[in-house]
Design a protein around this motif. Sequence first.
Motif, PDB file in Angstrom:
ATOM      1  N   PHE A  52       1.373  43.266   9.788  1.00 37.23           N
ATOM      2  CA  PHE A  52       0.053  43.794  10.137  1.00 37.23           C
ATOM      3  C   PHE A  52      -0.013  45.316  10.012  1.00 37.23           C
ATOM      4  O   PHE A  52      -1.003  45.919  10.430  1.00 37.23           O
ATOM      5  CB  PHE A  52      -0.330  43.368  11.558  1.00 37.23           C
ATOM      6  CG  PHE A  52      -0.783  41.940  11.646  1.00 37.23           C
ATOM      7  CD1 PHE A  52      -2.123  41.597  11.532  1.00 37.23           C
ATOM      8  CD2 PHE A  52       0.137  40.920  11.821  1.00 37.23           C
ATOM      9  CE1 PHE A  52      -2.543  40.282  11.614  1.00 37.23           C
ATOM     10  CE2 PHE A  52      -0.264  39.592  11.904  1.00 37.23           C
ATOM     11  CZ  PHE A  52      -1.609  39.274  11.796  1.00 37.23           C
ATOM     12  N   PHE A  55      -3.209  46.984   8.649  1.00 32.49           N
ATOM     13  CA  PHE A  55      -4.285  45.999   8.802  1.00 32.49           C
ATOM     14  C   PHE A  55      -5.489  46.712   9.423  1.00 32.49           C
ATOM     15  O   PHE A  55      -5.363  47.452  10.400  1.00 32.49           O
ATOM     16  CB  PHE A  55      -3.810  44.871   9.713  1.00 32.49           C
ATOM     17  CG  PHE A  55      -4.749  43.700   9.830  1.00 32.49           C
ATOM     18  CD1 PHE A  55      -4.673  42.638   8.945  1.00 32.49           C
ATOM     19  CD2 PHE A  55      -5.696  43.647  10.844  1.00 32.49           C
ATOM     20  CE1 PHE A  55      -5.523  41.548   9.064  1.00 32.49           C
ATOM     21  CE2 PHE A  55      -6.536  42.558  10.978  1.00 32.49           C
ATOM     22  CZ  PHE A  55      -6.458  41.509  10.078  1.00 32.49           C
ATOM     23  N   ASP A  87     -10.105  44.337   6.759  1.00 33.06           N
ATOM     24  CA  ASP A  87      -9.441  43.031   6.752  1.00 33.06           C
ATOM     25  C   ASP A  87     -10.124  42.058   7.697  1.00 33.06           C
ATOM     26  O   ASP A  87     -10.119  40.848   7.467  1.00 33.06           O
ATOM     27  CB  ASP A  87      -7.967  43.191   7.147  1.00 33.06           C
ATOM     28  CG  ASP A  87      -7.179  43.962   6.105  1.00 33.06           C
ATOM     29  OD1 ASP A  87      -7.234  43.569   4.924  1.00 33.06           O
ATOM     30  OD2 ASP A  87      -6.519  44.947   6.466  1.00 33.06           O
ATOM     31  N   LEU A  88     -10.714  42.595   8.761  1.00 37.04           N
ATOM     32  CA  LEU A  88     -11.339  41.748   9.778  1.00 37.04           C
ATOM     33  C   LEU A  88     -12.538  42.498  10.341  1.00 37.04           C
ATOM     34  O   LEU A  88     -12.488  43.732  10.502  1.00 37.04           O
ATOM     35  CB  LEU A  88     -10.324  41.430  10.889  1.00 37.04           C
ATOM     36  CG  LEU A  88     -10.775  40.459  11.978  1.00 37.04           C
ATOM     37  CD1 LEU A  88      -9.720  39.381  12.170  1.00 37.04           C
ATOM     38  CD2 LEU A  88     -10.938  41.210  13.312  1.00 37.04           C
ATOM     39  N   TYR A 119      -9.842  38.125   6.617  1.00 39.32           N
ATOM     40  CA  TYR A 119      -9.252  37.456   7.779  1.00 39.32           C
ATOM     41  C   TYR A 119     -10.298  37.064   8.826  1.00 39.32           C
ATOM     42  O   TYR A 119      -9.947  36.749   9.957  1.00 39.32           O
ATOM     43  CB  TYR A 119      -8.158  38.330   8.394  1.00 39.32           C
ATOM     44  CG  TYR A 119      -6.939  38.398   7.497  1.00 39.32           C
ATOM     45  CD1 TYR A 119      -5.929  37.443   7.571  1.00 39.32           C
ATOM     46  CD2 TYR A 119      -6.828  39.391   6.533  1.00 39.32           C
ATOM     47  CE1 TYR A 119      -4.830  37.484   6.729  1.00 39.32           C
ATOM     48  CE2 TYR A 119      -5.737  39.447   5.674  1.00 39.32           C
ATOM     49  CZ  TYR A 119      -4.743  38.485   5.777  1.00 39.32           C
ATOM     50  OH  TYR A 119      -3.664  38.529   4.930  1.00 39.32           O
ATOM     51  N   ILE A 157      -4.575  35.406  14.657  1.00 38.56           N
ATOM     52  CA  ILE A 157      -4.700  35.897  13.294  1.00 38.56           C
ATOM     53  C   ILE A 157      -3.290  35.953  12.719  1.00 38.56           C
ATOM     54  O   ILE A 157      -2.403  36.588  13.297  1.00 38.56           O
ATOM     55  CB  ILE A 157      -5.349  37.293  13.258  1.00 38.56           C
ATOM     56  CG1 ILE A 157      -6.638  37.313  14.102  1.00 38.56           C
ATOM     57  CG2 ILE A 157      -5.616  37.715  11.827  1.00 38.56           C
ATOM     58  CD1 ILE A 157      -7.719  36.373  13.630  1.00 38.56           C
ATOM     59  N   GLU A 158      -3.079  35.304  11.594  1.00 45.13           N
ATOM     60  CA  GLU A 158      -1.722  35.115  11.085  1.00 45.13           C
ATOM     61  C   GLU A 158      -1.550  35.680   9.685  1.00 45.13           C
ATOM     62  O   GLU A 158      -2.394  35.484   8.806  1.00 45.13           O
ATOM     63  CB  GLU A 158      -1.371  33.625  11.083  1.00 45.13           C
ATOM     64  CG  GLU A 158       0.065  33.326  10.709  1.00 45.13           C
ATOM     65  CD  GLU A 158       0.438  31.879  10.930  1.00 45.13           C
ATOM     66  OE1 GLU A 158       1.359  31.387  10.249  1.00 45.13           O
ATOM     67  OE2 GLU A 158      -0.192  31.220  11.797  1.00 45.13           O
ATOM     68  N   ILE A 159      -0.425  36.393   9.485  1.00 48.98           N
ATOM     69  CA  ILE A 159      -0.004  36.876   8.174  1.00 48.98           C
ATOM     70  C   ILE A 159       1.499  36.633   8.055  1.00 48.98           C
ATOM     71  O   ILE A 159       2.276  37.105   8.885  1.00 48.98           O
ATOM     72  CB  ILE A 159      -0.294  38.379   7.981  1.00 48.98           C
ATOM     73  CG1 ILE A 159      -1.782  38.688   8.137  1.00 48.98           C
ATOM     74  CG2 ILE A 159       0.191  38.846   6.601  1.00 48.98           C
ATOM     75  CD1 ILE A 159      -2.114  40.167   8.023  1.00 48.98           C
ATOM     76  N   ARG A 163       1.867  36.905  13.971  1.00 54.82           N
ATOM     77  CA  ARG A 163       0.577  36.698  14.611  1.00 54.82           C
ATOM     78  C   ARG A 163       0.186  37.851  15.531  1.00 54.82           C
ATOM     79  O   ARG A 163       1.043  38.499  16.138  1.00 54.82           O
ATOM     80  CB  ARG A 163       0.599  35.412  15.459  1.00 54.82           C
ATOM     81  CG  ARG A 163       0.657  34.125  14.665  1.00 54.82           C
ATOM     82  CD  ARG A 163       0.600  32.939  15.605  1.00 54.82           C
ATOM     83  NE  ARG A 163       0.437  31.680  14.904  1.00 54.82           N
ATOM     84  CZ  ARG A 163       0.194  30.528  15.505  1.00 54.82           C
ATOM     85  NH1 ARG A 163       0.085  30.480  16.827  1.00 54.82           N
ATOM     86  NH2 ARG A 163       0.062  29.424  14.795  1.00 54.82           N
TER      87      ARG A 163
END
Length: 282
Positions: A52, A55, A87-88, A119, A157-159, A163
């Motif tokens: 992240f 991110f 990203d979000l 995301y 939220i996962e990458i 998380r």
Amino acid sequence: MNRRAFLKRFFGGALTLLGLSGGTYYYARDIEPGLLSIQQETIKGTNIPQSFNDFTILQFSDTHIGFHYDLDQFEELTKQINQLKPDLIVFTGDLVDEPNQYSWDNRLTDLLGTLNAPYGKYWVYGNHDHGGYGTETIKKVMHSAGFNLLQNSHQAIEINQDRIILAGIDDVMLGRPDLTKTIENTNPELFTILLAHEPDFADITVQYPIEVQLSGHSHGGQVRLPFVGHLYTPIYAEKYVEGKYTFESSNLNLYVSRGIGTTRLPYRFLCKPEIHLFTLKS
């Protein structure tokens, strides 16, 4: 009244009278409300996973569409948000000013739907969303536009199997916020962000394993005067009004957005509208 209080009120009154002049009135009503500021913040945390790092999270709040803020202005906002390529995206409440009097059509839904974030897009209720019998109407609009409601709930939220937790509570004024339920069954060691419309809720948030709270509601006061500051903020935005706050008793960082639109009075003075772009750093 002591000397300091007297001077504060004296200068405040004088500047208020000055503000009644035509030029200042025109600026506060027609110029500053359109001067969008993009606040870029870096959030660091030892529990932010490497996946992240860099991110980005875009927060916008308090559009109050229908009160001195129309869909043409909102369309420009959506373009500016997409240009930042977050990203979000998160929305922290108060979509339209008076849901029961607003002329609903598909354009608002379509504009919300143009916002892009790989995301996801998430939102929480504000007091104006619940008010005016708007609860179900706004829920339907946001859902149709691809926004996910966090109402005393959370989402991982996962990458790359790493998380973070994004959580959201119901509106404090007109909803039924339950933070215990909101983060139930989450791992307290995971980096957690809470969406809460009213910033003063942070005094409860500090008791939980949450690193960041994103709020709106205050509008930054809308009208701020030199030497005086803001003149008025609504209930549950009286303690934390704008900007970043830290707490000695926890690792919580609170960020309060001045929001986009106006309410009650169609003015902004020394309190530009804003969106926030947060960048996470591992």
